[in-house]
Scaffold this motif. Structure first.
Motif, PDB file in Angstrom:
ATOM      1  N   ILE A  44      -0.293 -19.361   0.412  1.00 22.97           N
ATOM      2  CA  ILE A  44      -1.682 -18.704  -0.486  1.00 22.97           C
ATOM      3  C   ILE A  44      -2.460 -17.213  -0.756  1.00 22.97           C
ATOM      4  N   SER A  45      -2.793 -16.753   0.768  1.00 21.59           N
ATOM      5  CA  SER A  45      -3.990 -15.904   0.827  1.00 21.59           C
ATOM      6  C   SER A  45      -2.938 -14.621   1.173  1.00 21.59           C
ATOM      7  N   ALA A  46      -1.534 -15.430   2.076  1.00 22.54           N
ATOM      8  CA  ALA A  46      -0.776 -13.788   2.115  1.00 22.54           C
ATOM      9  C   ALA A  46       0.676 -13.148   1.323  1.00 22.54           C
ATOM     10  N   PHE A  47       1.019 -14.558   0.621  1.00 19.69           N
ATOM     11  CA  PHE A  47       1.601 -13.713  -0.663  1.00 19.69           C
ATOM     12  C   PHE A  47       1.614 -12.780  -1.547  1.00 19.69           C
ATOM     13  N   PRO A  48       0.101 -13.432  -2.271  1.00 19.41           N
ATOM     14  CA  PRO A  48      -0.441 -12.050  -3.182  1.00 19.41           C
ATOM     15  C   PRO A  48      -0.302 -10.704  -2.975  1.00 19.41           C
ATOM     16  N   LEU A  49      -0.864 -10.429  -1.451  1.00 22.41           N
ATOM     17  CA  LEU A  49      -1.502  -9.866  -0.864  1.00 22.41           C
ATOM     18  C   LEU A  49       0.026  -8.351  -0.452  1.00 22.41           C
ATOM     19  N   LEU A  50       0.853  -9.529   0.276  1.00 20.83           N
ATOM     20  CA  LEU A  50       2.380  -8.716   0.121  1.00 20.83           C
ATOM     21  C   LEU A  50       3.295  -8.494  -1.381  1.00 20.83           C
ATOM     22  N   MET A  51       2.986  -9.075  -2.615  1.00 22.44           N
ATOM     23  CA  MET A  51       2.946  -9.147  -3.285  1.00 22.44           C
ATOM     24  C   MET A  51       3.130  -7.235  -4.178  1.00 22.44           C
ATOM     25  N   GLN A  52       1.554  -7.697  -3.929  1.00 24.01           N
ATOM     26  CA  GLN A  52       0.573  -6.335  -4.450  1.00 24.01           C
ATOM     27  C   GLN A  52       1.108  -5.431  -3.638  1.00 24.01           C
ATOM     28  N   LEU A  53       0.817  -5.488  -2.199  1.00 17.44           N
ATOM     29  CA  LEU A  53       2.308  -4.101  -1.401  1.00 17.44           C
ATOM     30  C   LEU A  53       2.794  -3.369  -1.877  1.00 17.44           C
ATOM     31  N   TYR A  54       3.950  -4.898  -1.933  1.00 17.18           N
ATOM     32  CA  TYR A  54       5.334  -4.265  -2.417  1.00 17.18           C
ATOM     33  C   TYR A  54       5.353  -3.610  -4.240  1.00 17.18           C
ATOM     34  N   ILE A  55       4.228  -3.844  -4.570  1.00 15.86           N
ATOM     35  CA  ILE A  55       5.073  -3.329  -6.131  1.00 15.86           C
ATOM     36  C   ILE A  55       3.907  -1.988  -6.191  1.00 15.86           C
ATOM     37  N   SER A  56       2.841  -1.975  -5.756  1.00 14.10           N
ATOM     38  CA  SER A  56       2.424  -0.961  -5.686  1.00 14.10           C
ATOM     39  C   SER A  56       2.594   0.061  -4.919  1.00 14.10           C
ATOM     40  N   VAL A  57       4.119   0.733  -4.714  1.00 14.00           N
ATOM     41  CA  VAL A  57       4.995   1.257  -3.941  1.00 14.00           C
ATOM     42  C   VAL A  57       6.281   1.484  -5.138  1.00 14.00           C
ATOM     43  N   THR A  58       5.814   0.969  -6.439  1.00 10.72           N
ATOM     44  CA  THR A  58       6.928   0.962  -7.157  1.00 10.72           C
ATOM     45  C   THR A  58       6.136   1.563  -8.694  1.00 10.72           C
ATOM     46  N   ASP A  59       6.874   2.112  -9.674  1.00 13.56           N
ATOM     47  CA  ASP A  59       7.279   2.472 -10.830  1.00 13.56           C
ATOM     48  C   ASP A  59       6.817   0.889 -11.626  1.00 13.56           C
ATOM     49  N   THR A  82      -0.803   8.987  -4.215  1.00 18.32           N
ATOM     50  CA  THR A  82      -1.153  10.048  -5.102  1.00 18.32           C
ATOM     51  C   THR A  82      -1.981  10.586  -5.584  1.00 18.32           C
ATOM     52  N   ASP A  83      -1.145  10.118  -6.679  1.00 22.84           N
ATOM     53  CA  ASP A  83      -2.049   9.463  -8.212  1.00 22.84           C
ATOM     54  C   ASP A  83      -3.088   9.606  -8.219  1.00 22.84           C
ATOM     55  N   LEU A  84      -3.679   8.527  -7.081  1.00 20.89           N
ATOM     56  CA  LEU A  84      -4.393   7.581  -7.293  1.00 20.89           C
ATOM     57  C   LEU A  84      -6.500   8.914  -6.976  1.00 20.89           C
ATOM     58  N   ALA A  85      -5.506   9.826  -6.251  1.00 20.83           N
ATOM     59  CA  ALA A  85      -6.269  10.454  -5.234  1.00 20.83           C
ATOM     60  C   ALA A  85      -6.781  11.705  -5.890  1.00 20.83           C
ATOM     61  N   ALA A  86      -5.100  12.027  -7.212  1.00 18.90           N
ATOM     62  CA  ALA A  86      -6.065  13.198  -7.877  1.00 18.90           C
ATOM     63  C   ALA A  86      -6.386  12.886  -9.514  1.00 18.90           C
ATOM     64  N   ASP A  87      -6.588  11.384  -9.219  1.00 19.16           N
ATOM     65  CA  ASP A  87      -7.356  10.565 -10.709  1.00 19.16           C
ATOM     66  C   ASP A  87      -8.350  11.176 -11.026  1.00 19.16           C
ATOM     67  N   ALA A  88      -8.963  12.142 -11.950  1.00 22.79           N
ATOM     68  CA  ALA A  88     -11.099  12.384 -11.892  1.00 22.79           C
ATOM     69  C   ALA A  88     -11.299  11.316 -12.410  1.00 22.79           C
ATOM     70  N   ARG A  89     -10.344  10.044 -13.080  1.00 21.63           N
ATOM     71  CA  ARG A  89     -11.324   8.747 -14.166  1.00 21.63           C
ATOM     72  C   ARG A  89     -11.298   7.778 -13.516  1.00 21.63           C
ATOM     73  N   GLY A 287       2.118  -1.230 -10.721  1.00 20.18           N
ATOM     74  CA  GLY A 287       2.313  -0.194 -10.178  1.00 20.18           C
ATOM     75  C   GLY A 287       1.312   0.207  -9.284  1.00 20.18           C
ATOM     76  N   TYR A 288       0.929   1.367 -10.558  1.00 15.46           N
ATOM     77  CA  TYR A 288      -0.576   1.925  -9.867  1.00 15.46           C
ATOM     78  C   TYR A 288      -1.495   1.036 -10.664  1.00 15.46           C
ATOM     79  N   VAL A 289      -1.993  -0.226 -10.934  1.00 15.69           N
ATOM     80  CA  VAL A 289      -3.224  -0.723  -9.913  1.00 15.69           C
ATOM     81  C   VAL A 289      -3.316  -0.922  -9.067  1.00 15.69           C
ATOM     82  N   ALA A 290      -1.917  -1.824  -8.856  1.00  9.59           N
ATOM     83  CA  ALA A 290      -2.020  -3.036  -7.554  1.00  9.59           C
ATOM     84  C   ALA A 290      -2.130  -1.353  -6.561  1.00  9.59           C
ATOM     85  N   ALA A 291      -2.057  -0.416  -6.533  1.00 10.40           N
ATOM     86  CA  ALA A 291      -2.207   0.621  -6.052  1.00 10.40           C
ATOM     87  C   ALA A 291      -4.516   1.129  -5.668  1.00 10.40           C
ATOM     88  N   ILE A 292      -4.649   0.832  -6.879  1.00 10.31           N
ATOM     89  CA  ILE A 292      -5.842   0.776  -6.959  1.00 10.31           C
ATOM     90  C   ILE A 292      -6.859  -0.014  -6.045  1.00 10.31           C
TER      91      ILE A 292
END
Length: 319
Positions: A44-59, A82-89, A287-292
């Motif tokens: 229950i705790s690990a699957f959502p985290l791994l899923m989020q990590l998986y989605i965060s490196v895709t579009d 990298t987009d997150l690091a350059a996102d002024a908003r 994907g971007y939201v998962a990275a954030i």
């Protein structure tokens, strides 16, 4: 009596041919019995985290026309980060969240500590005041947001009170001004969560040994000296817990703020939670939201680890 009982139980076990269970065997048995529940909790705790990590490196997004299990076909080589690091908003939203935290958490702590000090002694009507003081914490955050939305309207009670005090009509557009809107949100947060800080600090204050305070009084220490040299050091662990809880919760401020301003005017009150919500529900860039979300998780984890280390150090000093 206990020795007789133990001897009797051993005799009974021998009579039925049973062997006494050792501590190690009992531990292994307990582990085997709880293993299914542990696996379930881990999943229950690990699957959502791994899923989020998986989605965060895709579009990948729900509108991409493919299932999440095929998101690997949209691999973007960590471009979301990298987009997150350059996102002024994003950085502006993070800065506003930190500003709210820097203002609200110390204000809630000082008010909570003052109220806890006051309520540590008995006075007439203490129970009634205690119940009234805890009421804001019981209000649903969305309801609190609507309450303060109405209070800070141009023709609302806040301007009416200011008009009565100044003797001239006051029609400040609180929620339409970028600076005043953020101040109104912080006032609402302080109103609602100071009782929680008060409750935690009061529990710590009541646990301070009275004999040490009485001894300091006999030695001539005034109330301030007793508070600084005895009460605060004994409450250090409780204080760290209270501050850590409110820092982490302040990063997640959403309900009250979204009802009051919706992140506006423009993006003037857009905190990190509102920013994530908008990208999730309006832009659907998952994907971007998962990275954030992972980046925020790392930051809050660092805060939690720091708080735990400080707490352990405070316990060592107290011991």
């Amino acid at each position: 009596m206990s020795a007789v009982t133990a001897m009797t139980s051993k005799d009974e076990m021998k009579a039925v041919g049973a062997k006494p269970v050792s501590r190690d065997e009992g531990a292994r048995l307990g582990f085997r019995l709880t293993l299914p529940a542990q696996i379930l909790v881990l999943f229950i705790s690990a699957f959502p985290l791994l899923m989020q990590l998986y989605i965060s490196v895709t579009d990948w997004s729900p509108l991409s026309g493919t299932g999440w299990w095929n998101a690997w076909s949209m691999w973007n080589s960590f471009a979301n980060y990298t987009d997150l690091a350059a996102d002024a908003r994003f950085w502006s939203a993070l800065k506003r969240t930190v500003i709210v935290m820097i203002v609200c958490v110390p204000a809630e702590f000082l008010l909570g500590l003052a109220l806890a000090t006051l309520f540590a002694d008995d006075f007439p009507g203490k129970r009634a005041f205690y119940s009234i003081l805890l009421m804001p914490m019981m209000v649903v955050p969305a309801v609190a947001g609507y309450m303060f939305f109405m209070l800070f309207q141009s023709g609302g009670p806040v301007n009416d009170i200011l008009s009565a005090l100044t003797g001239s009509p006051v029609t400040i557009a609180w929620l339409s001004d970028p600076t005043l809107a953020l101040i109104a949100v912080m006032v609402a947060d302080i109103w609602q969560w100071t009782p929680l800080m008060f409750l935690i600090l009061l529990a710590g204050l009541v646990g301070v040994p009275e004999d040490q305070i009485k001894a300091a009084t006999l030695l001539g220490a005034n109330p301030w000296q007793r508070f600084v040299t005895i009460v605060l050091p004994k409450m250090k662990t409780i204080i760290i817990i209270a501050l850590a809880i409110r820092v982490i919760e302040n990063f997640k401020i959403f309900d009250t703020l979204y009802i009051m301003t919706g992140g506006g005017p423009g993006v003037a009150t857009e905190t990190i939670s509102v920013y994530i919500y908008k990208f999730t529900t309006q832009d659907l860039i998952w994907g971007y939201v998962a990275a954030i979300a992972l980046a925020i998780l790392v930051v809050l984890s660092i805060v939690a680890v720091f708080a735990m280390k400080r707490m352990a150090r405070a316990r060592e000093v107290a011991a």
